[in-house]
Design an enzyme around this catalytic site. Structure first.
Site, PDB file in Angstrom:
ATOM      1  N   SER A 151       0.886  -1.153   0.111  1.00  0.00           N
ATOM      2  CA  SER A 151       0.036   0.122   0.141  1.00  0.00           C
ATOM      3  C   SER A 151       0.591   1.285   0.062  1.00  0.00           C
ATOM      4  O   SER A 151       1.963   1.050   0.545  1.00  0.00           O
ATOM      5  CB  SER A 151      -0.801  -0.155   1.248  1.00  0.00           C
ATOM      6  N   TYR A 165      -1.463  -1.230  10.419  1.00  0.00           N
ATOM      7  CA  TYR A 165      -1.666  -1.151   8.793  1.00  0.00           C
ATOM      8  C   TYR A 165      -0.530  -0.678   8.336  1.00  0.00           C
ATOM      9  O   TYR A 165      -0.040  -1.050   7.401  1.00  0.00           O
ATOM     10  CB  TYR A 165      -3.178  -0.798   8.697  1.00  0.00           C
TER      11      TYR A 165
END
Length: 268
Positions: A151, A165
């Site tokens: 990401s 995350y």
């Protein structure tokens, strides 16, 4: 003249996309099928969503295997099922992931473990358990391919309190490099894709308010299924055979083309 079909085609190949029933995973599935994959296996925890995706693309092309990949027994079960069904695996896309947001002083150990396990531990151990199938896939006229989905939140911080995350996605980028160094010895090429703002359940901002997200992206739009599919097709095909250990950022310019002072916060 170069043969574009040979360069970007995936004719006859067998793929597995974890978390392939929705969102970015489903974009990968559609792209792989469009490029010629013979079969694409998908795994997911929610059987109903998986069946909807199978019905959309056809049960002769998409095969679902229910699996909870947050647990080692689920990882082993998926690998065992793949070994029962296939003699080789050409493509593995480790897409299944989790996000957890909570204020810093309240952040739970459960949220930390779930996010770090599914986002970092699972790609490593699933690839390990599928090693023999991937080696067999790399014995033909093309190397086997493994793509980890990271990401842009592993490349720069975002405004939200999603601590594990962001840490996990940075870890995936580094893990990609280390695994690539080992697996290239077996003719298995490991790379990573770092998505930016794509409409999905994990990125509800891009899904529910795409115009607001687009305003914070240099390209002035959120990503489409074609953008994500194209990145995967490139890396999985002959076109990407010389790209090893790298992370391809697909974000409309957020990470690498944002001018100083621009407010960019689309979650990847």
């Amino acid at each position: 003249m170069m043969d574009m079909n040979a360069l970007f085609g995936l004719n006859g190949r067998v793929a597995l996309v974890t978390g392939g029933s929705r969102g970015i995973g489903k974009m990968f599935v559609e792209g792989l099928l469009s490029a010629g994959c013979a079969r694409v296996y998908i795994s997911a925890r929610k059987v109903e969503q998986m069946q909807e995706t199978i019905a959309e693309f056809g049960e002769d092309k998409v095969i679902g295997i229910p699996a909870d990949l947050s647990q080692m027994d689920g990882i082993q079960s998926l690998a065992d099922e793949m070994a029962k069904r296939e003699e080789k695996l050409d493509i593995l896309i480790n897409n299944a992931g989790a996000a957890w947001g909570q204020p810093y002083l309240e952040f739970s150990e459960a949220g930390w473990h779930r996010t770090m396990d599914l986002n970092v531990k699972t790609p490593f151990f699933l690839t390990q358990k599928l090693h023999d199938l991937l080696v067999a896939g790399g014995k033909g006229d093309h190397p086997a391919k493994v793509i980890h989905v990271s990401s842009i939140d592993g490349q720069r911080i975002n405004p939200w309190e999603t601590y594990p995350y962001q840490a996990s996605k940075a870890a995936v980028i580094q893990l990609t490099k280390r695994m690539a160094a080992r697996l290239v010895q077996d003719n298995i090429i490991v790379t990573s894709i770092a998505p930016g703002a794509f409409p999905s359940e994990m990125n509800k901002a891009a899904k529910n308010a795409p115009d607001a997200s687009a305003a914070m992206i240099p390209s002035k739009r959120v990503g489409t299924k074609e953008d994500m599919a194209a990145a995967a097709i490139y890396l999985c095909s002959r076109a990407g055979d010389y790209v090893v250990g790298d992370t391809v950022t697909v974000d409309g310019g957020v990470v690498n083309a944002s001018l100083p002072g621009m407010f960019n916060d689309p979650a990847g």
